[in-house]
Design a protein around this motif. Structure first.
Motif, PDB file in Angstrom:
ATOM      1  N   CYS A  63      21.288 110.663   5.237  1.00  0.00           N
ATOM      2  CA  CYS A  63      19.861 110.720   4.915  1.00  0.00           C
ATOM      3  C   CYS A  63      19.020 110.747   6.185  1.00  0.00           C
ATOM      4  N   GLY A  64      17.813 111.345   6.064  1.00  0.00           N
ATOM      5  CA  GLY A  64      16.964 111.495   7.230  1.00  0.00           C
ATOM      6  C   GLY A  64      15.693 110.684   7.226  1.00  0.00           C
ATOM      7  N   ASP A  65      15.376 110.013   6.111  1.00  0.00           N
ATOM      8  CA  ASP A  65      14.169 109.193   6.093  1.00  0.00           C
ATOM      9  C   ASP A  65      14.309 108.065   5.073  1.00  0.00           C
ATOM     10  N   ARG A  66      13.305 107.199   5.049  1.00  0.00           N
ATOM     11  CA  ARG A  66      13.361 105.996   4.201  1.00  0.00           C
ATOM     12  C   ARG A  66      13.511 106.329   2.725  1.00  0.00           C
ATOM     13  N   ASP A  67      12.711 107.266   2.234  1.00  0.00           N
ATOM     14  CA  ASP A  67      12.743 107.563   0.801  1.00  0.00           C
ATOM     15  C   ASP A  67      14.074 108.171   0.376  1.00  0.00           C
ATOM     16  N   GLU A  68      14.674 108.997   1.244  1.00  0.00           N
ATOM     17  CA  GLU A  68      15.992 109.545   0.933  1.00  0.00           C
ATOM     18  C   GLU A  68      17.038 108.442   0.808  1.00  0.00           C
ATOM     19  N   VAL A  69      16.926 107.443   1.677  1.00  0.00           N
ATOM     20  CA  VAL A  69      17.888 106.331   1.620  1.00  0.00           C
ATOM     21  C   VAL A  69      17.794 105.621   0.274  1.00  0.00           C
ATOM     22  N   LEU A  70      16.578 105.328  -0.147  1.00  0.00           N
ATOM     23  CA  LEU A  70      16.396 104.604  -1.400  1.00  0.00           C
ATOM     24  C   LEU A  70      16.898 105.425  -2.586  1.00  0.00           C
ATOM     25  N   ARG A  71      16.678 106.748  -2.554  1.00  0.00           N
ATOM     26  CA  ARG A  71      17.211 107.592  -3.625  1.00  0.00           C
ATOM     27  C   ARG A  71      18.735 107.632  -3.592  1.00  0.00           C
ATOM     28  N   ALA A  72      19.286 107.679  -2.372  1.00  0.00           N
ATOM     29  CA  ALA A  72      20.744 107.724  -2.238  1.00  0.00           C
ATOM     30  C   ALA A  72      21.398 106.471  -2.804  1.00  0.00           C
ATOM     31  N   VAL A  73      20.772 105.322  -2.601  1.00  0.00           N
ATOM     32  CA  VAL A  73      21.319 104.077  -3.145  1.00  0.00           C
ATOM     33  C   VAL A  73      21.355 104.145  -4.668  1.00  0.00           C
ATOM     34  N   GLU A  74      20.307 104.704  -5.275  1.00  0.00           N
ATOM     35  CA  GLU A  74      20.270 104.833  -6.726  1.00  0.00           C
ATOM     36  C   GLU A  74      21.331 105.808  -7.224  1.00  0.00           C
ATOM     37  N   GLU A  75      21.500 106.925  -6.532  1.00  0.00           N
ATOM     38  CA  GLU A  75      22.353 108.003  -7.026  1.00  0.00           C
ATOM     39  C   GLU A  75      23.823 107.858  -6.640  1.00  0.00           C
ATOM     40  N   VAL A  80      27.400  99.847   1.365  1.00  0.00           N
ATOM     41  CA  VAL A  80      26.690  99.516   2.602  1.00  0.00           C
ATOM     42  C   VAL A  80      25.829 100.705   3.029  1.00  0.00           C
ATOM     43  N   VAL A  81      24.639 100.397   3.535  1.00  0.00           N
ATOM     44  CA  VAL A  81      23.772 101.394   4.168  1.00  0.00           C
ATOM     45  C   VAL A  81      23.738 101.104   5.665  1.00  0.00           C
ATOM     46  N   VAL A  82      24.011 102.130   6.469  1.00  0.00           N
ATOM     47  CA  VAL A  82      23.874 102.029   7.925  1.00  0.00           C
ATOM     48  C   VAL A  82      22.641 102.841   8.296  1.00  0.00           C
ATOM     49  N   THR A  83      21.594 102.175   8.804  1.00  0.00           N
ATOM     50  CA  THR A  83      20.318 102.854   8.997  1.00  0.00           C
ATOM     51  C   THR A  83      19.699 102.588  10.355  1.00  0.00           C
ATOM     52  N   ASP A  84      19.043 103.617  10.891  1.00  0.00           N
ATOM     53  CA  ASP A  84      18.235 103.434  12.096  1.00  0.00           C
ATOM     54  C   ASP A  84      17.051 102.551  11.745  1.00  0.00           C
ATOM     55  N   VAL A  85      16.538 101.804  12.707  1.00  0.00           N
ATOM     56  CA  VAL A  85      15.401 100.921  12.432  1.00  0.00           C
ATOM     57  C   VAL A  85      14.116 101.721  12.263  1.00  0.00           C
ATOM     58  N   ARG A  86      13.997 102.867  12.954  1.00  0.00           N
ATOM     59  CA  ARG A  86      12.785 103.685  12.874  1.00  0.00           C
ATOM     60  C   ARG A  86      13.119 105.054  12.316  1.00  0.00           C
ATOM     61  N   MET A  87      12.439 105.414  11.233  1.00  0.00           N
ATOM     62  CA  MET A  87      12.632 106.712  10.588  1.00  0.00           C
ATOM     63  C   MET A  87      11.301 107.174  10.023  1.00  0.00           C
ATOM     64  N   PRO A  88      11.210 108.450   9.617  1.00  0.00           N
ATOM     65  CA  PRO A  88      10.022 108.872   8.876  1.00  0.00           C
ATOM     66  C   PRO A  88       9.916 108.067   7.583  1.00  0.00           C
ATOM     67  N   PRO A  89       8.713 107.862   7.038  1.00  0.00           N
ATOM     68  CA  PRO A  89       7.534 108.659   7.354  1.00  0.00           C
ATOM     69  C   PRO A  89       6.710 108.175   8.547  1.00  0.00           C
ATOM     70  N   GLU A  94      11.113 101.349   9.301  1.00  0.00           N
ATOM     71  CA  GLU A  94      11.599 101.765   7.975  1.00  0.00           C
ATOM     72  C   GLU A  94      12.969 101.191   7.637  1.00  0.00           C
ATOM     73  N   GLY A  95      13.840 101.026   8.640  1.00  0.00           N
ATOM     74  CA  GLY A  95      15.155 100.448   8.366  1.00  0.00           C
ATOM     75  C   GLY A  95      15.044  99.030   7.846  1.00  0.00           C
ATOM     76  N   VAL A  96      14.127  98.252   8.420  1.00  0.00           N
ATOM     77  CA  VAL A  96      13.881  96.894   7.948  1.00  0.00           C
ATOM     78  C   VAL A  96      13.258  96.933   6.553  1.00  0.00           C
ATOM     79  N   GLN A  97      12.352  97.888   6.305  1.00  0.00           N
ATOM     80  CA  GLN A  97      11.758  98.034   4.980  1.00  0.00           C
ATOM     81  C   GLN A  97      12.826  98.310   3.928  1.00  0.00           C
ATOM     82  N   VAL A  98      13.776  99.183   4.255  1.00  0.00           N
ATOM     83  CA  VAL A  98      14.878  99.486   3.334  1.00  0.00           C
ATOM     84  C   VAL A  98      15.670  98.222   3.028  1.00  0.00           C
ATOM     85  N   ALA A  99      16.008  97.463   4.081  1.00  0.00           N
ATOM     86  CA  ALA A  99      16.783  96.239   3.889  1.00  0.00           C
ATOM     87  C   ALA A  99      16.037  95.241   3.025  1.00  0.00           C
ATOM     88  N   THR A 100      14.732  95.136   3.230  1.00  0.00           N
ATOM     89  CA  THR A 100      13.916  94.194   2.459  1.00  0.00           C
ATOM     90  C   THR A 100      13.851  94.605   0.996  1.00  0.00           C
TER      91      THR A 100
END
Length: 251
Positions: A63-75, A80-89, A94-100
């Motif tokens: 995935c390339g951004d925060r919203d894609e990550v959240l959709r990927a978790v659903e689908e 485990v999600v391995v994510t950069d701390v800073r992503m679009p938008p 955003e990585g911390v936002q995803v974890a939260t």
């Protein structure tokens, strides 16, 4: 997911299924499903390459951004999600936002946040709701497959992995905050000081906070006493208090 997200095989390993006789779990090790998130396609590919040789992991999505990550978790139902701390938008945290958010919506999904720098504020925010199932590693540390795989396996079990350099920075940041002159102030005094630093008059502060001008004056006097500048000229007091406040703000 949008076209910038790549989906890997979504079929669970047979080791995760129940046996036909007796409904007993297969004795072979479980394969952990991993989603990788980074706005750089080069880094996504590099991380996938690092992980693809591990028999205990299966990369199921990129995935390339925060919203894609959240959709990927659903689908894709990753472990485990391995994510950069800073992503679009916004390229902030955003990585911390995803974890939260996943802490609330998918508490069983582990998250490993990767960062180029040891940023104490990100580590503190990541662990604010608990350290279980969370990891924070510097990108320079994950070139070794073993270290990253171990972190993924740890958070999948509900454990935590925090880079030692970040721990040192977090401890130093906590000490700095504890020693800060701002630590003496109440929440209301801090609010008023922030407005003083913006150049607001006492009347403007009173209007902003819906309190009396007299109440503002009392709070400001208390601030000056705590800062040890109560006996200086009024203009000097406000300037010094504002400088103390601004000096303690994150860069």
């Amino acid at each position: 997911m949008t076209s910038s997200a790549t989906t890997r095989s979504t079929t669970r390993s047979s080791s995760n299924r129940l046996t036909a006789a007796g409904d007993l779990l297969d004795s072979r090790p479980m394969t952990l499903r991993v989603v990788i998130a980074d706005d750089s396609s080069i880094i996504r590919t590099a991380l996938e390459h690092v992980l693809e040789g591990s028999p205990s992991l299966e990369v199921v999505g990129l995935c390339g951004d925060r919203d894609e990550v959240l959709r990927a978790v659903e689908e894709l139902a990753p472990d485990v999600v391995v994510t950069d701390v800073r992503m679009p938008p916004a390229l902030t945290d955003e990585g911390v936002q995803v974890a939260t958010q996943l802490r609330r919506t998918h508490p069983r999904v582990g998250v490993v946040v990767l960062s180029q720098y040891a940023e104490p504020r990100y580590g503190i925010a990541l662990l604010d709701a608990g350290a279980d199932g969370r990891g924070y590693l510097l990108k320079e540390r994950v070139q070794s497959r073993g270290q990253l795989v171990a972190a993924i396996e740890t958070v999948a079990r509900g454990g935590s992995v925090i880079d030692s350099r970040l721990v040192e920075r977090m401890i130093a940041e906590r000490r700095r905050i504890a020693c800060s002159p701002l630590a003496q102030l109440t929440t209301r005094e801090t609010e008023i000081l922030a407005l003083v630093a913006r150049g607001c008059s006492n009347q403007a502060i009173a209007d902003e906070l819906a309190v009396s001008k007299r109440a503002v004056e009392k709070h400001i006097h208390a601030i000056f006493l705590k800062f040890g500048i109560a006996h200086e000229q009024d203009v000097s007091q406000r300037v010094k208090a504002a400088l103390i406040y601004l000096a303690e703000q994150p860069s």
